[in-house]
Scaffold this active site. Structure first.
Site, PDB file in Angstrom:
ATOM      1  N   SER A 277      47.431  27.758  65.072  1.00  0.00           N
ATOM      2  CA  SER A 277      47.381  27.264  66.454  1.00  0.00           C
ATOM      3  C   SER A 277      48.613  26.441  66.845  1.00  0.00           C
ATOM      4  O   SER A 277      49.105  26.602  67.967  1.00  0.00           O
ATOM      5  CB  SER A 277      46.107  26.456  66.686  1.00  0.00           C
TER       6      SER A 277
ATOM      7  N   LYS B 231      33.258  21.829  63.882  1.00  0.00           N
ATOM      8  CA  LYS B 231      32.898  22.465  65.156  1.00  0.00           C
ATOM      9  C   LYS B 231      31.517  22.036  65.678  1.00  0.00           C
ATOM     10  O   LYS B 231      31.319  21.938  66.882  1.00  0.00           O
ATOM     11  CB  LYS B 231      32.951  23.990  65.019  1.00  0.00           C
TER      12      LYS B 231
ATOM     13  N   ASP C 245      35.737  30.633  71.865  1.00  0.00           N
ATOM     14  CA  ASP C 245      35.798  31.748  70.903  1.00  0.00           C
ATOM     15  C   ASP C 245      35.216  33.035  71.492  1.00  0.00           C
ATOM     16  O   ASP C 245      35.795  34.112  71.362  1.00  0.00           O
ATOM     17  CB  ASP C 245      35.032  31.402  69.617  1.00  0.00           C
TER      18      ASP C 245
ATOM     19  N   GLY D  38      26.569  40.007  61.301  1.00  0.00           N
ATOM     20  CA  GLY D  38      26.744  38.567  61.091  1.00  0.00           C
ATOM     21  C   GLY D  38      25.895  37.749  62.040  1.00  0.00           C
ATOM     22  O   GLY D  38      25.477  38.240  63.113  1.00  0.00           O
ATOM     23  N   ALA D  39      25.616  36.508  61.625  1.00  0.00           N
ATOM     24  CA  ALA D  39      24.796  35.626  62.463  1.00  0.00           C
ATOM     25  C   ALA D  39      25.280  34.180  62.335  1.00  0.00           C
ATOM     26  O   ALA D  39      24.498  33.246  62.441  1.00  0.00           O
ATOM     27  CB  ALA D  39      23.327  35.743  62.051  1.00  0.00           C
ATOM     28  N   GLY D  40      26.579  34.009  62.096  1.00  0.00           N
ATOM     29  CA  GLY D  40      27.134  32.663  61.975  1.00  0.00           C
ATOM     30  C   GLY D  40      27.697  32.179  63.303  1.00  0.00           C
ATOM     31  O   GLY D  40      27.300  32.657  64.375  1.00  0.00           O
ATOM     32  N   GLY D  41      28.634  31.229  63.232  1.00  0.00           N
ATOM     33  CA  GLY D  41      29.203  30.627  64.437  1.00  0.00           C
ATOM     34  C   GLY D  41      29.928  31.641  65.300  1.00  0.00           C
ATOM     35  O   GLY D  41      29.778  31.650  66.531  1.00  0.00           O
ATOM     36  N   ALA D  42      30.717  32.515  64.673  1.00  0.00           N
ATOM     37  CA  ALA D  42      31.487  33.500  65.448  1.00  0.00           C
ATOM     38  C   ALA D  42      30.540  34.474  66.148  1.00  0.00           C
ATOM     39  O   ALA D  42      30.792  34.898  67.283  1.00  0.00           O
ATOM     40  CB  ALA D  42      32.441  34.249  64.526  1.00  0.00           C
TER      41      ALA D  42
ATOM     42  N   TYR E 196      41.472  38.977  60.813  1.00  0.00           N
ATOM     43  CA  TYR E 196      42.836  39.441  61.133  1.00  0.00           C
ATOM     44  C   TYR E 196      43.779  39.362  59.933  1.00  0.00           C
ATOM     45  O   TYR E 196      44.946  39.730  60.043  1.00  0.00           O
ATOM     46  CB  TYR E 196      43.412  38.689  62.342  1.00  0.00           C
TER      47      TYR E 196
ATOM     48  N   GLY F 232      40.994  40.853  64.772  1.00  0.00           N
ATOM     49  CA  GLY F 232      40.725  39.581  65.445  1.00  0.00           C
ATOM     50  C   GLY F 232      41.939  38.809  65.945  1.00  0.00           C
ATOM     51  O   GLY F 232      41.784  37.701  66.466  1.00  0.00           O
TER      52      GLY F 232
HETATM   53  P1  NAP Z   1      29.997  31.424  59.317  1.00  0.00           P
HETATM   54  O1  NAP Z   1      29.352  30.669  60.395  1.00  0.00           O
HETATM   55  O2  NAP Z   1      30.116  30.821  57.957  1.00  0.00           O
HETATM   56  O3  NAP Z   1      29.205  32.836  59.174  1.00  0.00           O
HETATM   57  C1  NAP Z   1      29.561  33.757  58.179  1.00  0.00           C
HETATM   58  C2  NAP Z   1      28.801  35.069  58.393  1.00  0.00           C
HETATM   59  O4  NAP Z   1      29.304  36.019  57.430  1.00  0.00           O
HETATM   60  C3  NAP Z   1      27.293  34.954  58.148  1.00  0.00           C
HETATM   61  O5  NAP Z   1      26.614  35.848  58.987  1.00  0.00           O
HETATM   62  C4  NAP Z   1      27.176  35.407  56.676  1.00  0.00           C
HETATM   63  O6  NAP Z   1      25.916  35.940  56.368  1.00  0.00           O
HETATM   64  C5  NAP Z   1      28.206  36.515  56.646  1.00  0.00           C
HETATM   65  N1  NAP Z   1      28.689  36.808  55.300  1.00  0.00           N
HETATM   66  C6  NAP Z   1      29.491  36.037  54.520  1.00  0.00           C
HETATM   67  N2  NAP Z   1      29.729  36.657  53.353  1.00  0.00           N
HETATM   68  C7  NAP Z   1      29.044  37.836  53.380  1.00  0.00           C
HETATM   69  C8  NAP Z   1      28.896  38.923  52.468  1.00  0.00           C
HETATM   70  N3  NAP Z   1      29.495  38.916  51.273  1.00  0.00           N
HETATM   71  N4  NAP Z   1      28.138  39.984  52.839  1.00  0.00           N
HETATM   72  C9  NAP Z   1      27.546  40.012  54.054  1.00  0.00           C
HETATM   73  N5  NAP Z   1      27.644  39.017  54.959  1.00  0.00           N
HETATM   74  C10 NAP Z   1      28.386  37.935  54.631  1.00  0.00           C
HETATM   75  O7  NAP Z   1      31.484  31.852  59.702  1.00  0.00           O
HETATM   76  P2  NAP Z   1      32.059  32.146  61.182  1.00  0.00           P
HETATM   77  O8  NAP Z   1      32.686  30.912  61.726  1.00  0.00           O
HETATM   78  O9  NAP Z   1      31.011  32.828  61.952  1.00  0.00           O
HETATM   79  O10 NAP Z   1      33.277  33.143  60.846  1.00  0.00           O
HETATM   80  C11 NAP Z   1      33.011  34.451  60.393  1.00  0.00           C
HETATM   81  C12 NAP Z   1      34.292  35.288  60.374  1.00  0.00           C
HETATM   82  O11 NAP Z   1      34.837  35.387  61.687  1.00  0.00           O
HETATM   83  C13 NAP Z   1      35.405  34.716  59.492  1.00  0.00           C
HETATM   84  O12 NAP Z   1      36.040  35.785  58.823  1.00  0.00           O
HETATM   85  C14 NAP Z   1      36.365  34.100  60.479  1.00  0.00           C
HETATM   86  O13 NAP Z   1      37.701  34.115  60.003  1.00  0.00           O
HETATM   87  C15 NAP Z   1      36.213  35.050  61.659  1.00  0.00           C
HETATM   88  N6  NAP Z   1      36.580  34.397  62.913  1.00  0.00           N
HETATM   89  C16 NAP Z   1      37.664  34.892  63.574  1.00  0.00           C
HETATM   90  C17 NAP Z   1      38.058  34.287  64.750  1.00  0.00           C
HETATM   91  C18 NAP Z   1      39.267  34.848  65.480  1.00  0.00           C
HETATM   92  O14 NAP Z   1      39.818  34.139  66.340  1.00  0.00           O
HETATM   93  N7  NAP Z   1      39.674  36.057  65.180  1.00  0.00           N
HETATM   94  C19 NAP Z   1      37.365  33.185  65.263  1.00  0.00           C
HETATM   95  C20 NAP Z   1      36.236  32.706  64.575  1.00  0.00           C
HETATM   96  C21 NAP Z   1      35.859  33.327  63.378  1.00  0.00           C
HETATM   97  P3  NAP Z   1      24.724  34.979  55.837  1.00  0.00           P
HETATM   98  O15 NAP Z   1      24.066  34.409  57.043  1.00  0.00           O
HETATM   99  O16 NAP Z   1      23.847  35.910  55.068  1.00  0.00           O
HETATM  100  O17 NAP Z   1      25.361  33.936  54.950  1.00  0.00           O
END
Ligand code: NAP
Length: 286
Positions: A22, A71, A107, A132-136, A230, A251
């Site tokens: 950033s 965050k 985001d 996925g079901a995290g923050g992103a 990315y 991304g």
């Molecule tokens: P997060 O809140 O920690 O969520 C991670 C997600 O990935 C959860 O759904 C988790 O599933 C899943 N996961 C992790 N390891 C896994 C595996 N081995 N097999 C299957 N599912 C798996 O993270 P986040 O902030 O959402 O970020 C997620 C991704 O998005 C990262 O790669 C991040 O770099 C990317 N991102 C990119 C941008 C961008 O600007 N391009 C912005 C934000 C995030 P569980 O619930 O089962 O643990």
């Protein structure tokens, strides 16, 4: 860069922040427009988050981004948060508005802007499978549902997290059909034939990791594939989708898009997106 007593300070707080792209991206935007701002990294340990936010407030810092791990934990230290940030339970951008520090989440907006631009994706009435079901994922679902998608299937490794998101978003967006799935190939295969957009919001794909088996052949030829990862620029999922001739995007555009949206909130100016993206590409090549 020229500084004076009027220079406005922007920045990013996180732990760590040394890897963040950033500062390079935002300073490229500042240089491009020739405005008197500077954007700097602020490493902030979790135990000192409250003191750091108070310090930024008292020092008159004009605005800042928030990254891992602050965050969600920053929310109690802010005066107000936007509806998007409330839905996502996370803030990635803070703006000074009068005496208030206001939290936003850009985001999801960045993701959707990138999917529209890089994939010519039109969300209205479309069907999305989101991994996925995290923050992103939350940010993406909020943006997609606000933009009028018809159906979103949330497929997550941990079923309970997918279910929790489905319940939360169903209550806010009753016009959107929400469903959940596991990541098991047989179950995914049942959803894929009707999908217009497949989005990977998991960290799978980073550092060359891949899904064990993904039934990509079930996607229709018109489907588009977006991977929020990315690094690498082409994840195994994107490589396979590209091999099938599907429209693909990584991304990088989302990273630029969330930054452009934050830049606009701080400066009131349209961000020079091309310069920001170019800087990101240069930094990643290094
Ligand atoms: P997060 O809140 O920690 O969520 C991670 C997600 O990935 C959860 O759904 C988790 O599933 C899943 N996961 C992790 N390891 C896994 C595996 N081995 N097999 C299957 N599912 C798996 O993270 P986040 O902030 O959402 O970020 C997620 C991704 O998005 C990262 O790669 C991040 O770099 C990317 N991102 C990119 C941008 C961008 O600007 N391009 C912005 C934000 C995030 P569980 O619930 O089962 O643990």
């Amino acid at each position: 860069m020229k500084f004076s007593g009027k220079t406005r300070v922007l920045g990013i707080i996180g732990s760590p922040v040394g890897h963040s792209l950033s500062p390079a991206m935002q300073n490229a935007a500042i240089d491009e427009l020739g405005i008197e701002y500077v954007y700097v990294p602020f490493p902030v340990e979790p135990d000192f988050l409250g003191q750091a936010v108070e310090g930024l407030r008292r020092l008159g810092v004009w605005g800042f981004n928030v990254t891992i791990p602050h965050k969600s934990t920053i929310i109690p230290f802010l005066d107000k948060i936007s509806p998007e940030a409330e839905l996502c339970g996370a803030v990635n951008t803070v703006c000074r508005e009068g005496d208030f520090l206001v939290g936003y989440n850009t985001d999801g907006i960045g993701f959707l802007a990138s999917a529209r631009e890089d994939l010519q994706y039109d969300p209205r009435g479309s069907s999305v499978l989101l991994l996925g079901a995290g923050g992103a994922a939350r940010g993406a679902i909020a943006a997609l549902a606000s933009a009028g998608v018809a159906r979103i299937v949330i497929a997550n490794r941990t079923g309970a997290r997918g279910l929790a998101l489905r319940e939360m978003f169903r209550a806010v967006f009753p016009a959107v059909e929400f469903a959940v799935s596991s990541l098991a190939a047989a179950e995914l295969a049942g959803h894929l034939p009707n999908v217009d957009l497949l989005v990977n919001t998991t960290s799978v794909g980073m550092n060359g990791t891949s899904f064990e088996y993904f039934p990509l052949s079930e996607l229709p030829d018109t489907a588009k594939v977006y991977d929020m990862v990315y690094v690498p620029a082409e994840t195994p999922l994107l490589a396979e989708a590209k091999g099938r001739g599907l429209a693909c995007a990584n991304g990088l555009g989302m990273l630029a898009g969330q930054g452009a949206s934050a830049f606009k909130l701080w400066t009131g100016l349209d961000a020079p997106c091309a310069a920001m993206k170019q800087k990101l590409l240069e930094e990643l090549e290094r």
